[in-house]
Write a protein that holds these residues in place. Sequence first.
Motif, PDB file in Angstrom:
ATOM      1  N   GLY A 293      -0.328   4.833 -10.797  1.00  0.00           N
ATOM      2  CA  GLY A 293       0.111   4.608  -9.424  1.00  0.00           C
ATOM      3  C   GLY A 293      -0.461   3.394  -8.740  1.00  0.00           C
ATOM      4  O   GLY A 293      -0.204   3.160  -7.560  1.00  0.00           O
ATOM      5  N   LYS A 294      -1.234   2.586  -9.456  1.00  0.00           N
ATOM      6  CA  LYS A 294      -1.833   1.386  -8.887  1.00  0.00           C
ATOM      7  C   LYS A 294      -1.410   0.150  -9.677  1.00  0.00           C
ATOM      8  O   LYS A 294      -1.178   0.231 -10.882  1.00  0.00           O
ATOM      9  CB  LYS A 294      -3.365   1.468  -8.927  1.00  0.00           C
ATOM     10  CG  LYS A 294      -4.013   2.469  -7.987  1.00  0.00           C
ATOM     11  CD  LYS A 294      -5.525   2.437  -8.176  1.00  0.00           C
ATOM     12  CE  LYS A 294      -6.247   3.383  -7.231  1.00  0.00           C
ATOM     13  NZ  LYS A 294      -6.201   2.897  -5.825  1.00  0.00           N
ATOM     14  N   VAL A 295      -1.360  -0.992  -9.004  1.00  0.00           N
ATOM     15  CA  VAL A 295      -1.205  -2.267  -9.691  1.00  0.00           C
ATOM     16  C   VAL A 295      -2.590  -2.724 -10.119  1.00  0.00           C
ATOM     17  O   VAL A 295      -3.478  -2.906  -9.278  1.00  0.00           O
ATOM     18  CB  VAL A 295      -0.545  -3.316  -8.779  1.00  0.00           C
ATOM     19  CG1 VAL A 295      -0.610  -4.696  -9.428  1.00  0.00           C
ATOM     20  CG2 VAL A 295       0.901  -2.944  -8.488  1.00  0.00           C
TER      21      VAL A 295
ATOM     22  N   LEU B 298       2.072   7.355  -6.542  1.00  0.00           N
ATOM     23  CA  LEU B 298       1.733   5.999  -6.110  1.00  0.00           C
ATOM     24  C   LEU B 298       0.460   6.074  -5.279  1.00  0.00           C
ATOM     25  O   LEU B 298       0.344   6.901  -4.369  1.00  0.00           O
ATOM     26  CB  LEU B 298       2.856   5.385  -5.271  1.00  0.00           C
ATOM     27  CG  LEU B 298       4.206   5.166  -5.951  1.00  0.00           C
ATOM     28  CD1 LEU B 298       5.182   4.502  -4.994  1.00  0.00           C
ATOM     29  CD2 LEU B 298       4.070   4.362  -7.223  1.00  0.00           C
ATOM     30  N   ASP B 299      -0.481   5.193  -5.588  1.00  0.00           N
ATOM     31  CA  ASP B 299      -1.799   5.231  -4.953  1.00  0.00           C
ATOM     32  C   ASP B 299      -2.100   3.858  -4.338  1.00  0.00           C
ATOM     33  O   ASP B 299      -2.791   3.045  -4.913  1.00  0.00           O
ATOM     34  CB  ASP B 299      -2.852   5.609  -5.995  1.00  0.00           C
ATOM     35  CG  ASP B 299      -4.211   5.900  -5.382  1.00  0.00           C
ATOM     36  OD1 ASP B 299      -4.310   5.921  -4.145  1.00  0.00           O
ATOM     37  OD2 ASP B 299      -5.164   6.091  -6.152  1.00  0.00           O
ATOM     38  N   GLU B 300      -1.460   3.613  -3.165  1.00  0.00           N
ATOM     39  CA  GLU B 300      -1.611   2.334  -2.462  1.00  0.00           C
ATOM     40  C   GLU B 300      -1.148   1.160  -3.341  1.00  0.00           C
ATOM     41  O   GLU B 300      -1.841   0.165  -3.500  1.00  0.00           O
ATOM     42  CB  GLU B 300      -3.039   2.137  -1.965  1.00  0.00           C
ATOM     43  CG  GLU B 300      -3.464   3.212  -0.980  1.00  0.00           C
ATOM     44  CD  GLU B 300      -4.747   2.874  -0.239  1.00  0.00           C
ATOM     45  OE1 GLU B 300      -5.414   1.886  -0.619  1.00  0.00           O
ATOM     46  OE2 GLU B 300      -5.071   3.589   0.718  1.00  0.00           O
ATOM     47  N   LEU B 301       0.031   1.297  -3.875  1.00  0.00           N
ATOM     48  CA  LEU B 301       0.621   0.283  -4.752  1.00  0.00           C
ATOM     49  C   LEU B 301       1.151  -0.878  -3.921  1.00  0.00           C
ATOM     50  O   LEU B 301       1.898  -0.677  -2.956  1.00  0.00           O
ATOM     51  CB  LEU B 301       1.740   0.914  -5.580  1.00  0.00           C
ATOM     52  CG  LEU B 301       2.493   0.008  -6.547  1.00  0.00           C
ATOM     53  CD1 LEU B 301       2.753   0.747  -7.851  1.00  0.00           C
ATOM     54  CD2 LEU B 301       3.813  -0.451  -5.940  1.00  0.00           C
TER      55      LEU B 301
ATOM     56  N   ARG C 204       0.815  -1.215   0.000  1.00  0.00           N
ATOM     57  CA  ARG C 204       0.000   0.000   0.000  1.00  0.00           C
ATOM     58  C   ARG C 204       0.857   1.277   0.000  1.00  0.00           C
ATOM     59  O   ARG C 204       0.605   2.211   0.757  1.00  0.00           O
ATOM     60  CB  ARG C 204      -0.956  -0.001   1.189  1.00  0.00           C
ATOM     61  CG  ARG C 204      -1.908  -1.187   1.188  1.00  0.00           C
ATOM     62  CD  ARG C 204      -2.686  -1.305   2.500  1.00  0.00           C
ATOM     63  NE  ARG C 204      -3.628  -0.212   2.625  1.00  0.00           N
ATOM     64  CZ  ARG C 204      -4.877  -0.222   2.140  1.00  0.00           C
ATOM     65  NH1 ARG C 204      -5.320  -1.289   1.495  1.00  0.00           N
ATOM     66  NH2 ARG C 204      -5.674   0.803   2.316  1.00  0.00           N
ATOM     67  N   LEU C 205       1.864   1.315  -0.883  1.00  0.00           N
ATOM     68  CA  LEU C 205       2.758   2.475  -0.950  1.00  0.00           C
ATOM     69  C   LEU C 205       2.040   3.684  -1.547  1.00  0.00           C
ATOM     70  O   LEU C 205       1.350   3.591  -2.560  1.00  0.00           O
ATOM     71  CB  LEU C 205       3.986   2.152  -1.805  1.00  0.00           C
ATOM     72  CG  LEU C 205       4.986   1.159  -1.223  1.00  0.00           C
ATOM     73  CD1 LEU C 205       6.104   0.896  -2.217  1.00  0.00           C
ATOM     74  CD2 LEU C 205       5.551   1.659   0.109  1.00  0.00           C
TER      75      LEU C 205
ATOM     76  N   LYS D 133       6.277   3.578 -11.952  1.00  0.00           N
ATOM     77  CA  LYS D 133       7.287   2.526 -11.823  1.00  0.00           C
ATOM     78  C   LYS D 133       8.570   3.056 -11.173  1.00  0.00           C
ATOM     79  O   LYS D 133       9.078   2.467 -10.225  1.00  0.00           O
ATOM     80  CB  LYS D 133       7.615   1.927 -13.197  1.00  0.00           C
ATOM     81  CG  LYS D 133       6.420   1.436 -13.979  1.00  0.00           C
ATOM     82  CD  LYS D 133       6.833   0.785 -15.287  1.00  0.00           C
ATOM     83  CE  LYS D 133       7.620   1.692 -16.219  1.00  0.00           C
ATOM     84  NZ  LYS D 133       6.858   2.898 -16.636  1.00  0.00           N
ATOM     85  N   SER D 134       9.102   4.144 -11.706  1.00  0.00           N
ATOM     86  CA  SER D 134      10.368   4.667 -11.183  1.00  0.00           C
ATOM     87  C   SER D 134      10.211   5.201  -9.761  1.00  0.00           C
ATOM     88  O   SER D 134      11.141   5.093  -8.951  1.00  0.00           O
ATOM     89  CB  SER D 134      10.901   5.774 -12.106  1.00  0.00           C
ATOM     90  OG  SER D 134      11.289   5.237 -13.354  1.00  0.00           O
ATOM     91  N   THR D 135       9.059   5.753  -9.447  1.00  0.00           N
ATOM     92  CA  THR D 135       8.812   6.214  -8.077  1.00  0.00           C
ATOM     93  C   THR D 135       8.851   5.036  -7.118  1.00  0.00           C
ATOM     94  O   THR D 135       9.428   5.124  -6.018  1.00  0.00           O
ATOM     95  CB  THR D 135       7.446   6.921  -7.982  1.00  0.00           C
ATOM     96  OG1 THR D 135       7.434   8.046  -8.856  1.00  0.00           O
ATOM     97  CG2 THR D 135       7.172   7.387  -6.562  1.00  0.00           C
ATOM     98  N   ALA D 136       8.256   3.910  -7.515  1.00  0.00           N
ATOM     99  CA  ALA D 136       8.289   2.714  -6.676  1.00  0.00           C
ATOM    100  C   ALA D 136       9.720   2.245  -6.459  1.00  0.00           C
ATOM    101  O   ALA D 136      10.110   1.889  -5.338  1.00  0.00           O
ATOM    102  CB  ALA D 136       7.458   1.605  -7.321  1.00  0.00           C
TER     103      ALA D 136
END
Length: 316
Positions: free
Chosen positions: A211-213, A19-22, A8-9, A42-45
């Motif tokens: 921002g989500k999977v 990122l929205d609760e990734l 939940r990043l 992706k790069s933020t994660a």
Amino acid sequence: MESIQADRLVKAYGKVRALDELSFGVPTGTVFGLLGPNGAGKSTAVKILTTLSRPDGGNARVAGIDVRKNPDQVRAAIGCVTQKISVDPQATGRENLLLHGALYGMSRRQLRLRAGELMARFDLAEAADRQARTYSGGMQRKLDVAMGLIHRPRVLFLDEPTTGLDPEARAAMWTEIARLAAEEGLTILLTTHYLEEADKLAGALAIVDRGKVVTTGSPDELKSQLRGDAIVAELVDSQGIPQAEEALRRVHGAREITTAGRVLRARVDDGAAAVPAVLAALDAAGVKVGAITVARPSLDDVYLRHTGRTFEEVAA
């Protein structure tokens, strides 16, 4: 066992929620792909997982280590190859490796042996004592990956590793990534916006959008969820789209009908058998077709299923 756990990043830059609760997990010893268009998060994660950025919410562990509580331990356990090549152009290839390894406290003897091993592995031995500025783009990227491996990390992050490479250099890099996973048992997290790259290299992947999977699984598993074939019709002009959509809805078995510009897409059970019916329906509706193709399910189709858009639409 999972070598990477993202739970939940959340990360925001002003009003933009990158990122929205990734959330996702990466099993140990696998090549895991984060697939999505530019700007998907992706790069933020990767920045959060490699301790280069702190999340606004959620938690993450890499190699079993909490990225918030023990960032130094995480850095010692990982290798990271960023989008921007980090090679010092004035130093030789060997000097780049020795300097990078010294940052991890490796002994001189360890460094000499490991640097020689990596230069040979990446076919850079003959260029080892040349300045890196004389290397081609593909050679510099190989050196960059070698630098990320110098200290024998447990987890390797490759953030868009083939962006900007020509097709030959990209294919060579794919070969090296596959070899690393097979021969060294590394856990590799690969971010990419190349569908073919994810399909070829990733044993499992997560498709990221805004921002989500949106879905996870192996490439084959994800594609197998899409029953039938994709029909793509390119119309002569976009003014016929409303009539084309209506006509296609009357074709038996046509479903998941979407449009973009002059392009009409639908899924059918048997593409070859459905083409004559599709063409007849469009002709009866007075819609002129410039070209029509049939294809087996692809990762682009998977992305379309889960987001309502294709990669091409996002890129445009």
